[in-house]
Motif scaffolding. Sequence first.
Motif, PDB file in Angstrom:
ATOM      1  N   PRO A  16       0.828  -1.219   0.000  1.00  0.00           N
ATOM      2  CA  PRO A  16       0.000   0.000   0.000  1.00  0.00           C
ATOM      3  C   PRO A  16       0.857   1.261   0.000  1.00  0.00           C
ATOM      4  O   PRO A  16       1.775   1.400   0.804  1.00  0.00           O
ATOM      5  N   PHE A  17       0.590   2.163  -0.901  1.00  0.00           N
ATOM      6  CA  PHE A  17       1.297   3.444  -0.946  1.00  0.00           C
ATOM      7  C   PHE A  17       0.393   4.464  -1.621  1.00  0.00           C
ATOM      8  O   PHE A  17      -0.536   4.108  -2.365  1.00  0.00           O
ATOM      9  N   LYS A  18       0.677   5.698  -1.384  1.00  0.00           N
ATOM     10  CA  LYS A  18      -0.135   6.769  -1.929  1.00  0.00           C
ATOM     11  C   LYS A  18       0.031   6.856  -3.449  1.00  0.00           C
ATOM     12  O   LYS A  18       1.151   6.843  -3.965  1.00  0.00           O
ATOM     13  N   GLY A  19      -1.075   6.940  -4.141  1.00  0.00           N
ATOM     14  CA  GLY A  19      -1.038   7.045  -5.593  1.00  0.00           C
ATOM     15  C   GLY A  19      -1.066   5.714  -6.314  1.00  0.00           C
ATOM     16  O   GLY A  19      -0.915   5.666  -7.540  1.00  0.00           O
ATOM     17  N   ARG A  20      -1.284   4.616  -5.581  1.00  0.00           N
ATOM     18  CA  ARG A  20      -1.290   3.294  -6.205  1.00  0.00           C
ATOM     19  C   ARG A  20      -2.414   3.165  -7.235  1.00  0.00           C
ATOM     20  O   ARG A  20      -2.204   2.661  -8.340  1.00  0.00           O
ATOM     21  N   ASN A  21      -3.602   3.616  -6.882  1.00  0.00           N
ATOM     22  CA  ASN A  21      -4.726   3.543  -7.816  1.00  0.00           C
ATOM     23  C   ASN A  21      -4.499   4.411  -9.056  1.00  0.00           C
ATOM     24  O   ASN A  21      -4.906   4.049 -10.169  1.00  0.00           O
ATOM     25  N   THR A  22      -3.826   5.540  -8.850  1.00  0.00           N
ATOM     26  CA  THR A  22      -3.528   6.419  -9.988  1.00  0.00           C
ATOM     27  C   THR A  22      -2.596   5.730 -10.977  1.00  0.00           C
ATOM     28  O   THR A  22      -2.801   5.793 -12.194  1.00  0.00           O
ATOM     29  N   ILE A  23      -1.581   5.048 -10.448  1.00  0.00           N
ATOM     30  CA  ILE A  23      -0.645   4.321 -11.319  1.00  0.00           C
ATOM     31  C   ILE A  23      -1.367   3.204 -12.051  1.00  0.00           C
ATOM     32  O   ILE A  23      -1.122   2.959 -13.240  1.00  0.00           O
ATOM     33  N   ASN A  24      -2.256   2.515 -11.346  1.00  0.00           N
ATOM     34  CA  ASN A  24      -3.042   1.465 -11.995  1.00  0.00           C
ATOM     35  C   ASN A  24      -3.863   2.023 -13.150  1.00  0.00           C
ATOM     36  O   ASN A  24      -3.927   1.432 -14.235  1.00  0.00           O
ATOM     37  N   ASN A  25      -4.473   3.164 -12.930  1.00  0.00           N
ATOM     38  CA  ASN A  25      -5.280   3.790 -13.977  1.00  0.00           C
ATOM     39  C   ASN A  25      -4.427   4.254 -15.148  1.00  0.00           C
ATOM     40  O   ASN A  25      -4.847   4.166 -16.311  1.00  0.00           O
ATOM     41  N   ILE A  26      -3.224   4.745 -14.859  1.00  0.00           N
ATOM     42  CA  ILE A  26      -2.312   5.173 -15.931  1.00  0.00           C
ATOM     43  C   ILE A  26      -1.917   3.984 -16.799  1.00  0.00           C
ATOM     44  O   ILE A  26      -1.850   4.079 -18.030  1.00  0.00           O
ATOM     45  N   ILE A  27      -1.638   2.841 -16.153  1.00  0.00           N
ATOM     46  CA  ILE A  27      -1.276   1.637 -16.899  1.00  0.00           C
ATOM     47  C   ILE A  27      -2.424   1.205 -17.804  1.00  0.00           C
ATOM     48  O   ILE A  27      -2.225   0.887 -18.990  1.00  0.00           O
ATOM     49  N   LEU A  28      -3.628   1.208 -17.265  1.00  0.00           N
ATOM     50  CA  LEU A  28      -4.792   0.850 -18.077  1.00  0.00           C
ATOM     51  C   LEU A  28      -4.986   1.831 -19.230  1.00  0.00           C
ATOM     52  O   LEU A  28      -5.314   1.444 -20.352  1.00  0.00           O
ATOM     53  N   PHE A  29      -4.774   3.121 -18.940  1.00  0.00           N
ATOM     54  CA  PHE A  29      -4.931   4.160 -19.958  1.00  0.00           C
ATOM     55  C   PHE A  29      -3.911   3.976 -21.086  1.00  0.00           C
ATOM     56  O   PHE A  29      -4.249   4.086 -22.266  1.00  0.00           O
ATOM     57  N   GLN A  30      -2.663   3.668 -20.715  1.00  0.00           N
ATOM     58  CA  GLN A  30      -1.607   3.498 -21.712  1.00  0.00           C
ATOM     59  C   GLN A  30      -1.840   2.279 -22.596  1.00  0.00           C
ATOM     60  O   GLN A  30      -1.410   2.246 -23.749  1.00  0.00           O
ATOM     61  N   MET A  31      -2.514   1.261 -22.055  1.00  0.00           N
ATOM     62  CA  MET A  31      -2.744   0.042 -22.831  1.00  0.00           C
ATOM     63  C   MET A  31      -3.655   0.275 -24.030  1.00  0.00           C
ATOM     64  O   MET A  31      -3.680  -0.528 -24.960  1.00  0.00           O
ATOM     65  N   PHE A  32      -4.411   1.375 -24.026  1.00  0.00           N
ATOM     66  CA  PHE A  32      -5.311   1.667 -25.134  1.00  0.00           C
ATOM     67  C   PHE A  32      -4.584   2.334 -26.311  1.00  0.00           C
ATOM     68  O   PHE A  32      -5.171   2.488 -27.380  1.00  0.00           O
ATOM     69  N   PHE A  33      -3.332   2.726 -26.121  1.00  0.00           N
ATOM     70  CA  PHE A  33      -2.590   3.408 -27.176  1.00  0.00           C
ATOM     71  C   PHE A  33      -1.630   2.443 -27.861  1.00  0.00           C
ATOM     72  O   PHE A  33      -0.917   1.699 -27.191  1.00  0.00           O
ATOM     73  N   PRO A  34      -1.597   2.438 -29.179  1.00  0.00           N
ATOM     74  CA  PRO A  34      -0.670   1.548 -29.895  1.00  0.00           C
ATOM     75  C   PRO A  34       0.777   1.966 -29.657  1.00  0.00           C
ATOM     76  O   PRO A  34       1.098   3.159 -29.587  1.00  0.00           O
ATOM     77  N   ILE A  56       2.128  -6.568 -16.672  1.00  0.00           N
ATOM     78  CA  ILE A  56       1.915  -5.937 -15.362  1.00  0.00           C
ATOM     79  C   ILE A  56       0.452  -6.054 -14.953  1.00  0.00           C
ATOM     80  O   ILE A  56       0.129  -6.386 -13.803  1.00  0.00           O
ATOM     81  N   PHE A  57      -0.444  -5.788 -15.885  1.00  0.00           N
ATOM     82  CA  PHE A  57      -1.878  -5.868 -15.610  1.00  0.00           C
ATOM     83  C   PHE A  57      -2.288  -7.287 -15.209  1.00  0.00           C
ATOM     84  O   PHE A  57      -3.035  -7.486 -14.237  1.00  0.00           O
ATOM     85  N   MET A  58      -1.790  -8.293 -15.926  1.00  0.00           N
ATOM     86  CA  MET A  58      -2.131  -9.683 -15.636  1.00  0.00           C
ATOM     87  C   MET A  58      -1.600 -10.108 -14.266  1.00  0.00           C
ATOM     88  O   MET A  58      -2.314 -10.729 -13.466  1.00  0.00           O
ATOM     89  N   TYR A  59      -0.340  -9.795 -14.001  1.00  0.00           N
ATOM     90  CA  TYR A  59       0.257 -10.160 -12.718  1.00  0.00           C
ATOM     91  C   TYR A  59      -0.436  -9.447 -11.553  1.00  0.00           C
ATOM     92  O   TYR A  59      -0.649 -10.027 -10.489  1.00  0.00           O
ATOM     93  N   THR A  60      -0.766  -8.188 -11.747  1.00  0.00           N
ATOM     94  CA  THR A  60      -1.412  -7.418 -10.674  1.00  0.00           C
ATOM     95  C   THR A  60      -2.726  -8.062 -10.260  1.00  0.00           C
ATOM     96  O   THR A  60      -3.011  -8.229  -9.065  1.00  0.00           O
ATOM     97  N   ASN A  61      -3.542  -8.439 -11.240  1.00  0.00           N
ATOM     98  CA  ASN A  61      -4.825  -9.081 -10.933  1.00  0.00           C
ATOM     99  C   ASN A  61      -4.627 -10.426 -10.238  1.00  0.00           C
ATOM    100  O   ASN A  61      -5.385 -10.785  -9.332  1.00  0.00           O
ATOM    101  N   PHE A  62      -3.606 -11.161 -10.654  1.00  0.00           N
ATOM    102  CA  PHE A  62      -3.365 -12.470 -10.028  1.00  0.00           C
ATOM    103  C   PHE A  62      -2.852 -12.299  -8.604  1.00  0.00           C
ATOM    104  O   PHE A  62      -3.297 -13.008  -7.690  1.00  0.00           O
ATOM    105  N   PHE A  63      -1.912 -11.378  -8.403  1.00  0.00           N
ATOM    106  CA  PHE A  63      -1.348 -11.167  -7.065  1.00  0.00           C
ATOM    107  C   PHE A  63      -2.407 -10.687  -6.077  1.00  0.00           C
ATOM    108  O   PHE A  63      -2.350 -11.009  -4.890  1.00  0.00           O
TER     109      PHE A  63
END
Length: 276
Positions: free
Chosen positions: A103-121, A156-163
Amino acid sequence: MAGTKKKGLWFRYLIAVVFLLVMIFPYIYMVLNSFADWDQVDRKLIPTHYTLKSYQWLLGGGEAVIPRPWIHAFFNSFIVSAGSTFLMMVTAVMVAYALAKIPFKGRNTINNIILFQMFFPAIILLIPTFLVIQKVGMYDSYWGMILPKALSLWAIFMYTNFFKAIPETFIEAAKLDGASNLQIMFKIVLPMSKSITTVIFLFLFMERWTELLWDMIVTKSDNMLTLNVLLSQMFGPYGGYPGPMYAASVLLTMPIIIIFLAFAKKFQEGMQFTLK
């Protein structure tokens, strides 16, 4: 009634076999033509005369006037794919563990950034990445092909959901025994993730092994060419050699098939998790 059920079952099996043959026939056609006599390549649906001439041509370096390093290109592809996949796996595990279990501050923001970046080629970053590689002196080198492919947002997305699905009791028990986050990650969490690790590894290796555009841009010397780049050149000066082109395609797919067969059981287990 039982006879009707058996007929229905056999009919479904027949349909499944037909669809399977339709799916794998292009590969069978490619393999057969890679061994076919050059006079029969692409002229018969199933060749009748076979030879090793196409493979001998490839392994011999191509035309005597312009020999091409096919064997060296194969090893280049393996080195680059193995190196990139290893780095993608390591970075994905470390980032995903931090996002899922620390747990750390901004964790959800980083998760959202990763998801956002996945939509760009990834192609939109092709030119900036090339300029950086050129400026730091990694152009036409293994590092120039490996480092830009050292991070996978999908992994990263796959591992995060599994962990996240791993119970916190395991983590807390390890911390009480004095284990650090690094020890927990590699000695507890990762061994519990073998099935999903196999899936991620196979997809990452396959994606990197079949990469063409980046390797074509970042290399210039024959000594650094990967098998994909060399194969693409057959549509130019080597366009008159369909047999060797089929042979090169077979060689290109062999490592993926061998790795898949070696990890087929774990792959099925991992896919069952991803579909839940």
